[in-house]
Design a protein around this motif. Structure first.
Motif, PDB file in Angstrom:
ATOM      1  N   LEU A 113       6.132  -6.231  -9.924  1.00  0.00           N
ATOM      2  CA  LEU A 113       6.449  -7.011 -10.913  1.00  0.00           C
ATOM      3  C   LEU A 113       5.940  -8.581 -11.125  1.00  0.00           C
ATOM      4  O   LEU A 113       5.474  -8.707 -12.076  1.00  0.00           O
ATOM      5  N   HIS A 114       5.840  -8.963  -9.867  1.00  0.00           N
ATOM      6  CA  HIS A 114       5.642 -10.123  -9.779  1.00  0.00           C
ATOM      7  C   HIS A 114       4.031 -10.227  -9.733  1.00  0.00           C
ATOM      8  O   HIS A 114       3.292 -11.245 -10.319  1.00  0.00           O
ATOM      9  N   GLY A 115       3.367  -9.310  -8.775  1.00  0.00           N
ATOM     10  CA  GLY A 115       1.844  -9.440  -8.886  1.00  0.00           C
ATOM     11  C   GLY A 115       1.237  -8.712 -10.085  1.00  0.00           C
ATOM     12  O   GLY A 115       0.604  -9.280 -10.754  1.00  0.00           O
ATOM     13  N   ASN A 116       1.310  -7.442 -10.166  1.00  0.00           N
ATOM     14  CA  ASN A 116       0.430  -6.650 -11.206  1.00  0.00           C
ATOM     15  C   ASN A 116       0.978  -6.998 -12.683  1.00  0.00           C
ATOM     16  O   ASN A 116       0.097  -7.391 -13.510  1.00  0.00           O
ATOM     17  N   LEU A 117       1.977  -7.004 -13.121  1.00  0.00           N
ATOM     18  CA  LEU A 117       2.797  -7.318 -14.398  1.00  0.00           C
ATOM     19  C   LEU A 117       2.737  -8.680 -14.612  1.00  0.00           C
ATOM     20  O   LEU A 117       2.207  -9.091 -15.731  1.00  0.00           O
ATOM     21  N   ALA A 118       3.170  -9.513 -13.896  1.00  0.00           N
ATOM     22  CA  ALA A 118       3.336 -10.973 -14.173  1.00  0.00           C
ATOM     23  C   ALA A 118       1.879 -11.735 -14.165  1.00  0.00           C
ATOM     24  O   ALA A 118       1.733 -12.519 -15.028  1.00  0.00           O
ATOM     25  N   ILE A 119       1.290 -11.581 -13.110  1.00  0.00           N
ATOM     26  CA  ILE A 119      -0.115 -12.540 -13.046  1.00  0.00           C
ATOM     27  C   ILE A 119      -1.122 -11.655 -12.896  1.00  0.00           C
ATOM     28  O   ILE A 119      -2.188 -12.465 -12.914  1.00  0.00           O
ATOM     29  N   GLY A 120      -1.155 -10.317 -12.948  1.00  0.00           N
ATOM     30  CA  GLY A 120      -2.443  -9.487 -13.009  1.00  0.00           C
ATOM     31  C   GLY A 120      -3.207  -9.429 -11.637  1.00  0.00           C
ATOM     32  O   GLY A 120      -4.494  -9.480 -11.597  1.00  0.00           O
ATOM     33  N   LEU A 121      -2.282  -9.359 -10.684  1.00  0.00           N
ATOM     34  CA  LEU A 121      -3.023  -9.166  -9.450  1.00  0.00           C
ATOM     35  C   LEU A 121      -2.522  -7.990  -8.916  1.00  0.00           C
ATOM     36  O   LEU A 121      -1.211  -7.728  -8.744  1.00  0.00           O
ATOM     37  N   SER A 122      -3.355  -7.045  -8.195  1.00  0.00           N
ATOM     38  CA  SER A 122      -3.067  -5.819  -7.334  1.00  0.00           C
ATOM     39  C   SER A 122      -2.283  -6.192  -6.244  1.00  0.00           C
ATOM     40  O   SER A 122      -2.993  -6.750  -5.287  1.00  0.00           O
ATOM     41  N   TYR A 123      -1.163  -6.039  -6.194  1.00  0.00           N
ATOM     42  CA  TYR A 123      -0.109  -6.037  -5.316  1.00  0.00           C
ATOM     43  C   TYR A 123      -0.675  -5.461  -4.058  1.00  0.00           C
ATOM     44  O   TYR A 123      -0.662  -5.756  -2.816  1.00  0.00           O
ATOM     45  N   GLY A 124      -0.779  -4.213  -4.048  1.00  0.00           N
ATOM     46  CA  GLY A 124      -1.365  -3.378  -3.078  1.00  0.00           C
ATOM     47  C   GLY A 124      -2.563  -3.751  -2.275  1.00  0.00           C
ATOM     48  O   GLY A 124      -2.773  -3.802  -1.075  1.00  0.00           O
ATOM     49  N   TRP A 125      -3.672  -3.793  -3.256  1.00  0.00           N
ATOM     50  CA  TRP A 125      -4.887  -4.361  -2.591  1.00  0.00           C
ATOM     51  C   TRP A 125      -4.665  -5.771  -1.755  1.00  0.00           C
ATOM     52  O   TRP A 125      -5.393  -5.952  -0.887  1.00  0.00           O
ATOM     53  N   TRP A 126      -3.886  -6.621  -2.236  1.00  0.00           N
ATOM     54  CA  TRP A 126      -3.630  -8.014  -1.764  1.00  0.00           C
ATOM     55  C   TRP A 126      -2.849  -7.888  -0.219  1.00  0.00           C
ATOM     56  O   TRP A 126      -3.334  -8.281   0.646  1.00  0.00           O
ATOM     57  N   VAL A 127      -1.798  -6.749  -0.229  1.00  0.00           N
ATOM     58  CA  VAL A 127      -1.193  -6.711   0.695  1.00  0.00           C
ATOM     59  C   VAL A 127      -1.923  -5.898   2.024  1.00  0.00           C
ATOM     60  O   VAL A 127      -1.866  -6.426   3.045  1.00  0.00           O
ATOM     61  N   ASP A 128      -2.781  -5.192   1.687  1.00  0.00           N
ATOM     62  CA  ASP A 128      -3.731  -4.624   2.380  1.00  0.00           C
ATOM     63  C   ASP A 128      -4.669  -5.768   3.357  1.00  0.00           C
ATOM     64  O   ASP A 128      -4.837  -5.658   4.406  1.00  0.00           O
ATOM     65  N   LYS A 129      -5.173  -6.582   2.408  1.00  0.00           N
ATOM     66  CA  LYS A 129      -5.988  -7.503   2.774  1.00  0.00           C
ATOM     67  C   LYS A 129      -5.120  -8.571   3.668  1.00  0.00           C
ATOM     68  O   LYS A 129      -5.843  -9.085   4.540  1.00  0.00           O
ATOM     69  N   HIS A 130      -3.795  -8.902   3.275  1.00  0.00           N
ATOM     70  CA  HIS A 130      -3.271 -10.138   3.863  1.00  0.00           C
ATOM     71  C   HIS A 130      -2.785  -9.412   5.247  1.00  0.00           C
ATOM     72  O   HIS A 130      -2.507 -10.379   6.199  1.00  0.00           O
ATOM     73  N   ASN A 131      -2.619  -8.267   5.220  1.00  0.00           N
ATOM     74  CA  ASN A 131      -2.008  -7.391   6.578  1.00  0.00           C
ATOM     75  C   ASN A 131      -3.057  -7.544   7.673  1.00  0.00           C
ATOM     76  O   ASN A 131      -2.880  -8.087   8.933  1.00  0.00           O
ATOM     77  N   ARG A 132      -4.249  -7.627   7.160  1.00  0.00           N
ATOM     78  CA  ARG A 132      -5.505  -7.520   8.151  1.00  0.00           C
ATOM     79  C   ARG A 132      -5.719  -9.033   8.514  1.00  0.00           C
ATOM     80  O   ARG A 132      -5.916  -9.376   9.673  1.00  0.00           O
ATOM     81  N   HIS A 133      -5.191 -10.013   7.730  1.00  0.00           N
ATOM     82  CA  HIS A 133      -5.408 -11.451   8.028  1.00  0.00           C
ATOM     83  C   HIS A 133      -4.378 -11.736   8.941  1.00  0.00           C
ATOM     84  O   HIS A 133      -4.722 -12.466  10.049  1.00  0.00           O
ATOM     85  N   HIS A 134      -3.276 -11.186   8.855  1.00  0.00           N
ATOM     86  CA  HIS A 134      -2.070 -11.491   9.874  1.00  0.00           C
ATOM     87  C   HIS A 134      -2.272 -11.130  11.224  1.00  0.00           C
ATOM     88  O   HIS A 134      -1.930 -11.484  12.301  1.00  0.00           O
ATOM     89  N   ALA A 135      -2.976 -10.012  11.237  1.00  0.00           N
ATOM     90  CA  ALA A 135      -3.312  -9.184  12.535  1.00  0.00           C
ATOM     91  C   ALA A 135      -4.628 -10.041  13.185  1.00  0.00           C
ATOM     92  O   ALA A 135      -4.331 -10.013  14.464  1.00  0.00           O
ATOM     93  N   HIS A 136      -5.393 -10.414  12.370  1.00  0.00           N
ATOM     94  CA  HIS A 136      -6.418 -11.072  13.147  1.00  0.00           C
ATOM     95  C   HIS A 136      -6.723 -12.609  12.455  1.00  0.00           C
ATOM     96  O   HIS A 136      -7.906 -12.625  11.947  1.00  0.00           O
ATOM     97  N   PRO A 137      -5.926 -13.262  12.502  1.00  0.00           N
ATOM     98  CA  PRO A 137      -6.207 -14.685  11.858  1.00  0.00           C
ATOM     99  C   PRO A 137      -7.434 -15.561  12.410  1.00  0.00           C
ATOM    100  O   PRO A 137      -7.545 -15.557  13.730  1.00  0.00           O
ATOM    101  N   ASN A 138      -8.349 -16.061  11.681  1.00  0.00           N
ATOM    102  CA  ASN A 138      -9.521 -16.871  11.838  1.00  0.00           C
ATOM    103  C   ASN A 138     -10.304 -16.046  13.029  1.00  0.00           C
ATOM    104  O   ASN A 138     -10.674 -16.823  13.865  1.00  0.00           O
TER     105      ASN A 138
END
Length: 341
Positions: free
Chosen positions: A100-125
């Motif tokens: 509701l906040h991502g896809n509907l309110a601001i037009g951001l794919s929540y699922g895509w972002w979660v996958d990407k952000h999950n990889r960032h947290h696993a291997h930051p920098n």
């Protein structure tokens, strides 16, 4: 979003820190806080679009564009917290809130972002593993600066000057990547994501072009989306840019990997609010499911722990964090490694 830290042995330093944090009750849900936060942000979202409709076809509507850029970013922070399961105990409830906040309110794919952000947290920098380092327009390592061609290498020499202007395109980049992810052949089926994202696009563009003249509509979109990207980028940039970059395949343990690659931004309640709690980046990376409102209390515990164990704990002011990031970009752009290195 699977961002829980790995299970640590009972005698490990991280296990001792986790025991302290848990004993202080800082991993417990703060549902009441988030309900209040969601309600206030939702009211601001509704107020922004109501003002947009009332002002109508006037250049004064650009003030609303700036206000909605601020609200969109605040909605993004809530989607971020839902992705880390900070809000509800139920995975489904967090997922629905994220949609509701991502896809509907601001037009951001929540699922895509979660996958990407999950990889960032696993291997930051981590070079070659952190997707936040894989931005074609910028080079964060000498390897990147030397491997993308002569024209790119020339541009990288001046990338520190382009950094903030490029953030004006961050909103557009997120929208484009969201659509690409949902249209990618063989990708995970995301019917509800597609429906809600399409609803956002139709509703947003329909409202803007229905109420405003074509010229004002285009300017409104450019201002609103540009400021949204700038605010979002300025909120995330202090977290890791200019910090230690680990080599591909680095085997540093979880505790050190998260602490050494992250930077906190010093401040007060207004800093916490404007940056969505991301200014406590070290604590957030160590305990990603910790509710945002508990991070300030966790900070004193974590900093003291790191000092006792000889871990460099980086904390600086907001403007100094930007300066460190820009100095890093400038240094990388000026000293690229030979192609193929």
């Amino acid at each position: 979003m699977s961002t829980a830290p790995p299970q640590a042995g009972s005698g490990s330093p991280y296990a001792h820190l986790l025991h302290q944090i848990r004993g202080a009750g800082l991993l417990e849900r703060r549902t009441g806080y988030y309900i209040w936060k969601i309600a206030i942000t939702g009211l601001l979202f509704a107020a922004g679009w109501t003002a947009f409709a009332l002002i109508g076809d006037s250049w004064w509507v650009l003030i609303v564009a700036g206000f909605l850029a601020f609200v969109f970013t605040q909605l993004g922070f809530l989607g971020h917290d839902a992705g880390h399961k900070q809000i509800f105990a139920s995975r489904r409830a967090n997922y629905v809130l994220g949609l509701l906040h991502g896809n509907l309110a601001i037009g951001l794919s929540y699922g895509w972002w979660v996958d990407k952000h999950n990889r960032h947290h696993a291997h930051p920098n981590t070079d070659g593993a952190d997707p936040d380092l894989e931005i074609g327009a910028l080079a964060f390592t000498s390897r990147q600066a030397g491997n993308r061609g002569r024209m790119a290498a020339f541009a990288y020499r001046y990338q520190a000057f382009f950094f903030f202007p490029l953030l004006l395109l961050e909103g557009l980049s997120l929208h484009v990547n969201s659509v690409r992810a949902l249209l990618r052949p063989g990708g995970r089926p995301r019917a509800w994501e597609s429906v809600l994202l399409a609803s956002h696009v139709v509703g947003y563009l329909g409202a803007v072009f229905l109420i405003l003249s074509p010229v004002r509509a285009v300017v409104f979109i450019l201002v609103q989306q540009g400021l949204f990207g700038l605010y979002l980028g300025c909120s995330f940039a202090p977290n890791h840019k200019g910090m230690v970059i680990l080599a591909a395949g680095d085997r540093t343990d979880f505790l050190r990997r998260q602490v050494l690659t992250s930077r906190n931004v010093r401040g007060h309640w207004l800093t916490d609010f404007m940056l969505g709690g991301l200014n406590y980046q070290i604590e957030h990376h160590l305990f990603p499911s910790m509710p945002r409102s508990n991070l300030r209390r966790a900070q004193t515990i974590v900093e003291s722990f790191c000092r006792r164990h000889g871990l460099t704990y980086c904390q600086t002011g907001l403007f100094e964090s930007y300066a460190q990031a820009l100095r890093h970009l400038h240094a990388v752009g000026r000293t690229p490694c030979p192609a193929g290195a």
